[in-house]
Design a protein around this motif. Sequence first.
Motif, PDB file in Angstrom:
ATOM      1  N   LEU A 169      45.431   6.960  -4.036  1.00  0.00           N
ATOM      2  CA  LEU A 169      44.867   5.449  -3.108  1.00  0.00           C
ATOM      3  C   LEU A 169      46.087   4.773  -2.414  1.00  0.00           C
ATOM      4  N   LEU A 170      46.326   5.949  -1.562  1.00  0.00           N
ATOM      5  CA  LEU A 170      47.753   5.689  -0.959  1.00  0.00           C
ATOM      6  C   LEU A 170      47.448   5.093   0.353  1.00  0.00           C
ATOM      7  N   GLU A 171      46.361   5.671   1.251  1.00  0.00           N
ATOM      8  CA  GLU A 171      45.767   4.589   2.886  1.00  0.00           C
ATOM      9  C   GLU A 171      44.526   4.169   2.245  1.00  0.00           C
ATOM     10  N   LEU A 172      44.458   2.844   2.278  1.00  0.00           N
ATOM     11  CA  LEU A 172      43.535   2.379   2.307  1.00  0.00           C
ATOM     12  C   LEU A 172      42.682   1.868   3.494  1.00  0.00           C
ATOM     13  N   GLY A 173      41.548   0.808   3.650  1.00  0.00           N
ATOM     14  CA  GLY A 173      40.765   1.044   4.686  1.00  0.00           C
ATOM     15  C   GLY A 173      40.317   0.951   5.736  1.00  0.00           C
ATOM     16  N   GLU A 174      40.033   0.680   6.684  1.00  0.00           N
ATOM     17  CA  GLU A 174      39.356   1.866   7.539  1.00  0.00           C
ATOM     18  C   GLU A 174      39.960   2.003   8.754  1.00  0.00           C
ATOM     19  N   ASN A 175      41.248   1.755   8.621  1.00  0.00           N
ATOM     20  CA  ASN A 175      42.853   2.694   9.126  1.00  0.00           C
ATOM     21  C   ASN A 175      43.385   2.951   8.152  1.00  0.00           C
ATOM     22  N   GLN A 176      42.861   3.358   7.569  1.00  0.00           N
ATOM     23  CA  GLN A 176      44.174   3.630   6.583  1.00  0.00           C
ATOM     24  C   GLN A 176      45.260   3.159   6.474  1.00  0.00           C
ATOM     25  N   SER A 177      45.401   2.082   6.565  1.00  0.00           N
ATOM     26  CA  SER A 177      46.843   1.186   6.928  1.00  0.00           C
ATOM     27  C   SER A 177      47.293   0.371   5.720  1.00  0.00           C
ATOM     28  N   ILE A 178      46.478   0.316   4.948  1.00  0.00           N
ATOM     29  CA  ILE A 178      46.761  -0.694   3.404  1.00  0.00           C
ATOM     30  C   ILE A 178      47.467   0.950   2.785  1.00  0.00           C
ATOM     31  N   THR A 179      49.074   0.873   2.557  1.00  0.00           N
ATOM     32  CA  THR A 179      50.000   1.674   2.393  1.00  0.00           C
ATOM     33  C   THR A 179      49.977   0.652   0.594  1.00  0.00           C
ATOM     34  N   LEU A 180      50.441   1.924  -0.145  1.00  0.00           N
ATOM     35  CA  LEU A 180      51.289   0.904  -1.490  1.00  0.00           C
ATOM     36  C   LEU A 180      51.764   0.194  -1.308  1.00  0.00           C
ATOM     37  N   SER A 181      52.818   0.002   0.026  1.00  0.00           N
ATOM     38  CA  SER A 181      53.408  -1.136   0.178  1.00  0.00           C
ATOM     39  C   SER A 181      52.584  -2.703   1.010  1.00  0.00           C
ATOM     40  N   GLU A 182      51.736  -2.284   1.697  1.00  0.00           N
ATOM     41  CA  GLU A 182      50.907  -3.595   1.704  1.00  0.00           C
ATOM     42  C   GLU A 182      50.231  -3.362   0.701  1.00  0.00           C
ATOM     43  N   SER A 183      50.249  -2.374  -0.439  1.00  0.00           N
ATOM     44  CA  SER A 183      48.671  -3.578  -1.215  1.00  0.00           C
ATOM     45  C   SER A 183      49.532  -3.927  -2.041  1.00  0.00           C
ATOM     46  N   ARG A 184      51.145  -3.518  -1.937  1.00  0.00           N
ATOM     47  CA  ARG A 184      51.855  -4.985  -3.098  1.00  0.00           C
ATOM     48  C   ARG A 184      52.002  -5.480  -2.701  1.00  0.00           C
ATOM     49  N   GLU A 185      52.349  -6.296  -0.757  1.00  0.00           N
ATOM     50  CA  GLU A 185      52.019  -7.002  -0.480  1.00  0.00           C
ATOM     51  C   GLU A 185      50.584  -7.551  -0.589  1.00  0.00           C
ATOM     52  N   ILE A 186      49.827  -7.164  -0.681  1.00  0.00           N
ATOM     53  CA  ILE A 186      48.751  -8.414  -0.961  1.00  0.00           C
ATOM     54  C   ILE A 186      48.811  -8.541  -2.568  1.00  0.00           C
ATOM     55  N   LEU A 187      49.769  -7.819  -3.146  1.00  0.00           N
ATOM     56  CA  LEU A 187      49.252  -8.332  -5.003  1.00  0.00           C
ATOM     57  C   LEU A 187      50.242  -9.573  -5.076  1.00  0.00           C
ATOM     58  N   GLN A 188      51.180 -10.104  -4.307  1.00  0.00           N
ATOM     59  CA  GLN A 188      52.205 -10.833  -4.137  1.00  0.00           C
ATOM     60  C   GLN A 188      51.402 -11.743  -4.453  1.00  0.00           C
ATOM     61  N   MET A 189      50.541 -11.594  -3.049  1.00  0.00           N
ATOM     62  CA  MET A 189      50.036 -13.374  -2.822  1.00  0.00           C
ATOM     63  C   MET A 189      49.138 -13.191  -3.552  1.00  0.00           C
ATOM     64  N   ALA A 190      48.080 -12.292  -4.074  1.00  0.00           N
ATOM     65  CA  ALA A 190      46.732 -12.074  -5.187  1.00  0.00           C
ATOM     66  C   ALA A 190      47.483 -13.163  -6.557  1.00  0.00           C
ATOM     67  N   VAL A 191      48.292 -12.460  -7.735  1.00  0.00           N
ATOM     68  CA  VAL A 191      48.734 -12.729  -8.519  1.00  0.00           C
ATOM     69  C   VAL A 191      49.440 -13.610  -8.367  1.00  0.00           C
ATOM     70  N   ALA A 192      49.036 -14.831  -9.678  1.00  0.00           N
ATOM     71  CA  ALA A 192      49.775 -16.035  -9.885  1.00  0.00           C
ATOM     72  C   ALA A 192      50.684 -15.620 -10.524  1.00  0.00           C
ATOM     73  N   ASP A 193      51.662 -16.720 -10.569  1.00  0.00           N
ATOM     74  CA  ASP A 193      53.522 -16.772 -11.169  1.00  0.00           C
ATOM     75  C   ASP A 193      52.889 -17.073 -12.590  1.00  0.00           C
TER      76      ASP A 193
END
Length: 383
Positions: A359-383
Motif C-alpha cells: 500500500l505504497l500509493e493510496l488515494g484517488e490520486n495515488q498521492s499518499i505515499t509512505l511518507s504522507e502516510s507517516r505524516e498522517i499518522l504523526q497527527m493521528a497517533v496520540a503522544d
Amino acid sequence: MKFSYVNPTQIHFGQGQIEAVTESIPSTSKVLLIYGGGSIKRNGVYDQVTAALSEHQWVEFSGVEPNPTRETMDKAVAIIKAQGIDYILAVGGGSVIDGSKFAAAAAKYDGDSWDIMTGAHQVTEALPLGCVLTLPATGSESNGAAVVTKAATKDKLAFITPVVQPKFAVMDPDVMKTLPERQLANGIVDAWVHICEQYLTSPAGAMVQDGYAEALLKNLRVLASQFDQRDNDQWRANLMWTANQALNGLIGAGVAQDWATHMIGHELTALYGVDHARSLAIVQPHLLRNQMKYKRGKLEQMGRNVFGLTGGDDLAEQTIVEIELFYHSLQVATQLTEHESDKAHAIDAVIGQLENHGLLELGENQSITLSESREILQMAVAD
C-alpha cells in the motif's frame, strides 16, 4: 461520467421480514447458517431465522468474531465441503457477512484460502449467499466486497468480486433493538466514512452522486443529533437504510474514489484491535488535512451543502473541524490511544504493515505515499 451499474441483491426491508428467508432460498438447498457470538439467540433473531428455515435442511456455524479471521472461516469451509453445503445464510453485521463471503469463495477453491485475499487466486465462482442484517454499518449486505484478517500475521486485507454479492438481504430494523450504544455509534461513523470515501475526492459535476451523497450525510447528522431517540422505530429504520445506500455502489458510480482512510485504518484494527469505524475516525480528519490541495473543492462543497457553513478562505478547514465535532458528539475519538503511549513504535509498525501489503500509493490520486502516510499518522497517533 462513464460506468456500468447493477445491484442484483434483493432487499426485504421492514419489520417481520425475516420470514422472507423461507422463499428466498431454494427448498432443495442444504444451508449453512453462519453467525457470530450468539447475541441472535438472546434477542429472538435465531428463533425467527430457524423458523424460516424449517422447510430446509440446514446446519449452523457460530463464533465469527468482529473483524473475521481466515482461521475461523476455514473451519466453516471445512463444514461446507464435508457436508455438501450449497447455500450460505449469514446472520449478523458486516463481519459475519464478510466472513461468509470469504467462506463462499473458499468453498470453491482447493488451495490456500488466503490466496483469495492476496490475489493469488482470482475468484470466479462461489456458493450462493443470503443474509439477515443485524447491525447497520458496512453495507456488506448488498455489495461484493469483504475484509478478512489473518490472525497469525495480523494482516487485514480486502477482496471484491461480484460472485460473492448476496442474492438477498433481510433488513428488519427490529433486530437493532438490543444493540449496544457503541455499536450504533460505530454504525453511524462507518456509514459516514463510506460516503466520504466516494464523495470527498475532486469536483466532477456528478449531480446525482453528489446530491445523493450529501443527502445521506445529512441523514447521518440528524441521526447522530437524535441519538437519544435510538429506541425509536423510525430512527432505526433510517439508519439501516442510510448505511445500506452508503455502499451499494450507486454514489460511487462514475466518480473518483479514495479508500485511503480504510487502508490505513485496517492496519490500526489489525495491530491494536481498534473498532473498524473508530479506526476510520482516527485517520480521516488528518488525512483530509494532509491532502488538502486535492480535496479543498469538495471539502468546501461539503461545508456549504452538508454543514451549512458560509464562505471564507478557511472553509475547507472549518469543514474538517465539523467532521471531528461530529465524531466527538458520538463519543468517538479522533486520535489513537490504544498503542499505549509509544507513538514512534506505533507509527513504524503501521508503516511497516502498509509496506508489507504493497500500500505504497493510496488515494484517488495515488498521492499518499509512505511518507504522507507517516505524516498522517504523526497527527493521528496520540503522544
